[in-house]
Design an enzyme around this catalytic site. Structure first.
Site, PDB file in Angstrom:
ATOM      1  N   HIS A   1       1.125   2.322   4.100  1.00 15.84           N
ATOM      2  CA  HIS A   1       0.208   3.466   4.131  1.00 15.84           C
ATOM      3  C   HIS A   1       0.359   4.160   5.482  1.00 15.84           C
ATOM      4  CE1 HIS A   1      -3.579   5.698   4.007  1.00 15.84           C
ATOM      5  NE2 HIS A   1      -3.793   5.302   2.763  1.00 15.84           N
TER       6      HIS A   1
ATOM      7  N   LYS B   1       1.868   9.701  -5.287  1.00 12.95           N
ATOM      8  CA  LYS B   1       0.466   9.271  -5.206  1.00 12.95           C
ATOM      9  C   LYS B   1      -0.463  10.458  -5.496  1.00 12.95           C
ATOM     10  CE  LYS B   1      -2.768   7.424  -1.772  1.00 12.95           C
ATOM     11  NZ  LYS B   1      -2.960   6.989  -0.379  1.00 12.95           N
TER      12      LYS B   1
ATOM     13  N   ASP C   1      -0.166  -0.633  -4.835  1.00 16.55           N
ATOM     14  CA  ASP C   1      -1.419  -0.104  -5.393  1.00 16.55           C
ATOM     15  C   ASP C   1      -1.258   1.243  -6.083  1.00 16.55           C
ATOM     16  OD1 ASP C   1      -1.049   1.324  -3.007  1.00 16.55           O
ATOM     17  OD2 ASP C   1      -3.182   1.357  -2.515  1.00 16.55           O
ATOM     18  N   ASN C   2      -0.279   2.012  -5.677  1.00 18.00           N
ATOM     19  CA  ASN C   2      -0.015   3.337  -6.293  1.00 18.00           C
ATOM     20  C   ASN C   2       1.291   3.861  -5.719  1.00 18.00           C
ATOM     21  OD1 ASN C   2      -2.785   3.924  -4.323  1.00 18.00           O
ATOM     22  ND2 ASN C   2      -0.839   4.826  -3.687  1.00 18.00           N
TER      23      ASN C   2
ATOM     24  N   LYS D   1      -6.156  -5.480   3.547  1.00 19.33           N
ATOM     25  CA  LYS D   1      -6.991  -4.344   3.166  1.00 19.33           C
ATOM     26  C   LYS D   1      -7.824  -4.677   1.926  1.00 19.33           C
ATOM     27  CE  LYS D   1      -6.356   0.423   1.627  1.00 19.33           C
ATOM     28  NZ  LYS D   1      -5.463   1.589   1.754  1.00 19.33           N
TER      29      LYS D   1
ATOM     30  N   ARG E   1      -7.300  -1.197  -6.879  1.00 15.63           N
ATOM     31  CA  ARG E   1      -7.625  -2.561  -6.441  1.00 15.63           C
ATOM     32  C   ARG E   1      -8.683  -3.193  -7.337  1.00 15.63           C
ATOM     33  NH1 ARG E   1      -5.321  -2.941  -0.867  1.00 15.63           N
ATOM     34  NH2 ARG E   1      -3.967  -1.144  -1.092  1.00 15.63           N
TER      35      ARG E   1
ATOM     36  N   SER F   1      -8.903   1.638   4.560  1.00 13.60           N
ATOM     37  CA  SER F   1      -7.607   2.129   5.044  1.00 13.60           C
ATOM     38  C   SER F   1      -7.625   2.309   6.557  1.00 13.60           C
ATOM     39  CB  SER F   1      -7.298   3.488   4.411  1.00 13.60           C
ATOM     40  OG  SER F   1      -7.070   3.348   3.049  1.00 13.60           O
TER      41      SER F   1
ATOM     42  N   CYS G   1      -6.131   4.282  -4.103  1.00 10.56           N
ATOM     43  CA  CYS G   1      -6.352   2.906  -3.695  1.00 10.56           C
ATOM     44  C   CYS G   1      -7.527   2.125  -4.304  1.00 10.56           C
ATOM     45  CB  CYS G   1      -6.486   2.961  -2.192  1.00 10.56           C
ATOM     46  SG  CYS G   1      -6.763   1.410  -1.464  1.00 10.56           S
TER      47      CYS G   1
ATOM     48  N   ASP H   1       0.838  -1.200   0.000  1.00  9.25           N
ATOM     49  CA  ASP H   1       0.000   0.000   0.000  1.00  9.25           C
ATOM     50  C   ASP H   1       0.877   1.255   0.000  1.00  9.25           C
ATOM     51  OD1 ASP H   1      -2.094   1.729   0.180  1.00  9.25           O
ATOM     52  OD2 ASP H   1      -2.994   0.801   1.945  1.00  9.25           O
ATOM     53  N   ASP H   2       0.713   2.085  -1.000  1.00 10.64           N
ATOM     54  CA  ASP H   2       1.465   3.344  -1.093  1.00 10.64           C
ATOM     55  C   ASP H   2       2.983   3.125  -1.085  1.00 10.64           C
ATOM     56  OD1 ASP H   2      -1.026   4.479  -0.934  1.00 10.64           O
ATOM     57  OD2 ASP H   2      -0.608   5.757   0.792  1.00 10.64           O
TER      58      ASP H   2
ATOM     59  N   HIS I   1     -11.007  -2.499   0.676  1.00 13.87           N
ATOM     60  CA  HIS I   1     -11.276  -1.171   0.110  1.00 13.87           C
ATOM     61  C   HIS I   1     -12.054  -1.201  -1.202  1.00 13.87           C
ATOM     62  CE1 HIS I   1      -9.760   3.191   0.757  1.00 13.87           C
ATOM     63  NE2 HIS I   1     -11.051   3.008   0.981  1.00 13.87           N
TER      64      HIS I   1
END
Ligand SMILES: *[C@@H]1O[C@H](CO)[C@@H](O)[C@H](O)[C@H]1NC(C)=O
Ligand SMILES: *[C@@H]1O[C@H](CO)[C@@H](O)[C@H](O)[C@H]1NC(C)=O
Ligand SMILES: *[C@@H]1O[C@H](CO)[C@@H](O)[C@H](O)[C@H]1NC(C)=O
Ligand SMILES: *[C@@H]1O[C@H](CO)[C@@H](O)[C@H](O)[C@H]1NC(C)=O
Ligand SMILES: *[C@@H]1O[C@H](CO)[C@@H](O)[C@H](O)[C@H]1NC(C)=O
Ligand SMILES: *[C@@H]1O[C@H](CO)[C@@H](O)[C@H](O)[C@H]1NC(C)=O
Ligand SMILES: *[C@@H]1O[C@H](CO)[C@@H](O)[C@H](O)[C@H]1NC(C)=O
Length: 531
Positions: free
Chosen positions: A243, A316, A295-296, A139, A89, A166, A85, A45-46, A141
């Protein structure tokens, strides 16, 4: 290397071996592999392009991911489909742009009514048709909805364990400080983070200190049980790390010289190592396809506690490379020859690739292409275009940027608060409002991955721009936007609560306090909201 001087002949061999190791092991014979391989997708994540040690970060400690990179195939031009996010996904799991499934303009909130529509086919549903057992851990989301209708167990997964959004959307009222205090004011409309086991809340607030460990225990059990039952399996392991707010278990707190972010990353790295070890110990390494990505791009709001896009521009929330180009590694010892590839690929391509590995037809109407040729033979990508949707995706503007081969044209650009107020690059900051570029800005990403030198006025640029503009027009015209699931809005009664009907809602949704020590929590790095 004195021995090389003594034995020049050996030196030649050693250099030849090195060349094989760096380029492609041509002696690699993977003509035969299990047509029902287990599939593991690890989604960070991130995590930015520049955050891993194997992607060049000088102070990150990621020995397990580095090992995976050494023995696997590293992608240098791999993209997620959104700089935030939920949309990212959705397309990973469906092989379709998020606009089709309505996962735009931004991300889901805890009380949201909508979610990933049930007519979409997820990787879990696809694999379920072929006899796989699937678990989503971590996660989600992609919505919760009335009675958990959008949770993973209603999207083809046999099991779910995790917080469905998140962890910065639900830190209050327990803030994990020894004195129970919160670093930021609690938001009255938030419930503490709910940890779900399938569609039931098993802990609220979820204790973040022990969270990663508990997730790995679940993942381990799942892999072992499926293997014992001789069932092919799909594990979708979606980490909360890295994240914001950064957190880590006791073992990892203060473990890294990179600070809070480095500690969280070290725990993520450990979790990757544990999954690979479980697969190896279960004796299924040679029939398990593992893919690691993010994810990003990195959030930079918290400056030195944030991630890094390395040499890439911005972060991001933007359609610059830093927002959407992510680290990626494919790993399957004995089948995927180790190396590096500069071929263009995307999270959209995971589902069709899995279908090809199984020798089965993928679901219809995908945006992804299969990567088998890249994975098994370090061959060419079937993809020569990639389309960049911004946060706030809107049919009036369509995609903000288009990549064709090595060229990227920005038709629109926009900065983001996620790049931080003090970002040294004006283009990245939130003050860089949405701007149309006509002619589009043009960059040659092979020569200039940092998007520094606009070449739209060069002869080459002038030749290629009309072609790329046509690609954009055609893509935007053909895109069928699904109804936005996020714009369906929220209803507070849908905020997941372990104690339905309690007051004052939702703060009263408080059932079992986490048992581990509260001291190690790294909440002090919380500055503002994020998504
Ligand atoms: C690769 O392995 C297969 C099956 O093990 C064998 O039939 C084939 O001849 C091998 N190919 C090469 C080039 O060694
Ligand atoms: C994987 O390795 C095991 C033991 O090392 C072997 O028995 C099995 O045939 C191998 N499977 C494949 C698909 O190569
Ligand atoms: C949700 O579940 C409750 C309890 O099982 C049930 O009464 C209700 O009808 C369900 N709501 C919907 C929309 O399915
Ligand atoms: C979730 O469902 C699976 C499959 O039915 C089951 O094995 C598992 O124990 C359940 N987990 C929880 C926490 O209820
Ligand atoms: C981590 O370091 C901080 C700052 O030096 C210190 O206050 C804290 O007690 C340390 N935590 C642990 C678990 O060692
Ligand atoms: C699911 O339905 C929505 C709304 O009708 C539509 O936009 C979307 O394309 C459909 N998805 C699939 C896979 O057919
Ligand atoms: C929210 O959901 C509750 C329970 O289903 C319903 O009674 C209420 O009308 C909803 N509120 C809104 C604004 O839709």
């Amino acid at each position: 290397m004195a021995w090389l001087h003594a034995f020049p002949f050996l030196g030649v061999l050693a250099i030849a071996a090195l060349r094989y190791a760096c380029v492609t092991d041509l002696r690699f014979n993977n003509s035969q592999y299990d047509r029902k391989p287990n599939v593991v997708i690890i989604f960070a994540d991130d995590l930015g392009y520049g955050d891993l040690s194997c992607f060049g970060h000088p102070t990150s400690h990621t020995p397990f991911i580095d090992e995976m990179a050494n023995k696997g195939l590293v992608f240098t031009q791999f993209y997620s489909t959104s700089p935030v996010c939920s949309p990212s996904r959705a397309s990973l799991l469906t092989g379709r742009y998020q606009t089709r499934s309505g996962i735009y303009p931004d991300v889901f909130s805890p009380g949201d009514i909508g979610g990933l529509p049930h007519n979409e086919t997820t990787i879990a549903e696809f694999l379920g048709r072929h006899g796989y057992k699937s678990a989503a851990i971590g996660k989600w989301h992609l919505g919760v909805g009335v009675n958990g209708t959008y949770l993973p167990t209603n999207h083809g997964f046999d099991e779910y364990y995790g917080i469905p959004y998140s962890h910065d959307m639900c830190p209050c009222p327990v803030c994990f400080y020894p004195d129970g205090s919160c670093i930021r004011p609690c938001r009255n409309n938030e419930a503490p983070c709910p940890l779900f086991g399938n569609t039931t809340i098993v802990e609220q607030p979820a204790d973040l200190i022990s969270l990663t460990k508990k997730h790995i225990d679940k993942a381990t059990d799942f892999i072992k049980e499926a293997t014992d039952a001789r069932n092919p399996f799909f594990l979708y392991y979606a980490s909360y790390q890295t994240h914001h707010p950064q957190f880590a278990g006791q073992r990892f707190t203060n473990s890294s010289i990179r600070g809070a972010f480095g500690d969280a990353l070290a725990e993520l790295d450990w979790s990757v190592g544990m999954i690979l070890k479980t697969v190896k110990d279960a004796g299924i390494e040679n029939n398990t396809y593992v893919f690691f990505t993010s994810d990003n791009g990195p959030s930079m709001t918290r400056e030195i506690q944030g991630g890094s896009a390395g040499l890439l521009k911005c972060c991001k929330g933007t359609t610059y490379e830093g927002g959407m180009r992510v680290p990626a590694i494919a790993y399957w010892p004995g089948v995927i020859p180790p190396g590096r590839t500069h071929e263009l690929a995307s999270t959209l391509d995971l589902l069709p690739t899995i279908a090809t590995l199984l020798g089965k037809k993928p679901p219809l109407r995908l945006d992804g292409v299969d990567m088998e040729e890249i994975l098994l033979r370090h061959g060419k990508s079937k993809r020569d275009t990639f389309f960049y949707y911004p946060v706030g995706a809107d049919p009036r503007f369509g995609v903000f940027a288009v990549r064709y081969k090595q060229y990227k044209a920005h038709f629109w650009t926009k900065g983001s608060g996620l790049c931080g107020q003090r970002n040294p690059d004006d283009d990245c900051r939130i003050t860089a409002l949405r701007t149309k570029h006509n002619p589009p800005l043009l960059f040659d990403l092979d020569a200039d991955p940092a998007e520094r030198y606009n070449i739209n006025k060069s002869p080459k640029g002038k030749r290629i721009i009309p072609f790329i503009a046509k690609l954009k027009k055609k893509f935007d015209e053909r895109m069928k936007w699904g109804t936005s699931q996020i714009r369906r809005g929220a209803n507070n009664t849908l905020i997941p609560c372990c104690n339905p009907g309690c007051t004052p809602f939702p703060q009263c949704c408080h059932c079992e306090r986490g048992k581990s020590s509260l001291v190690e929590m790294l909440w002090k790095y919380v500055i503002s909201d994020d998504t």
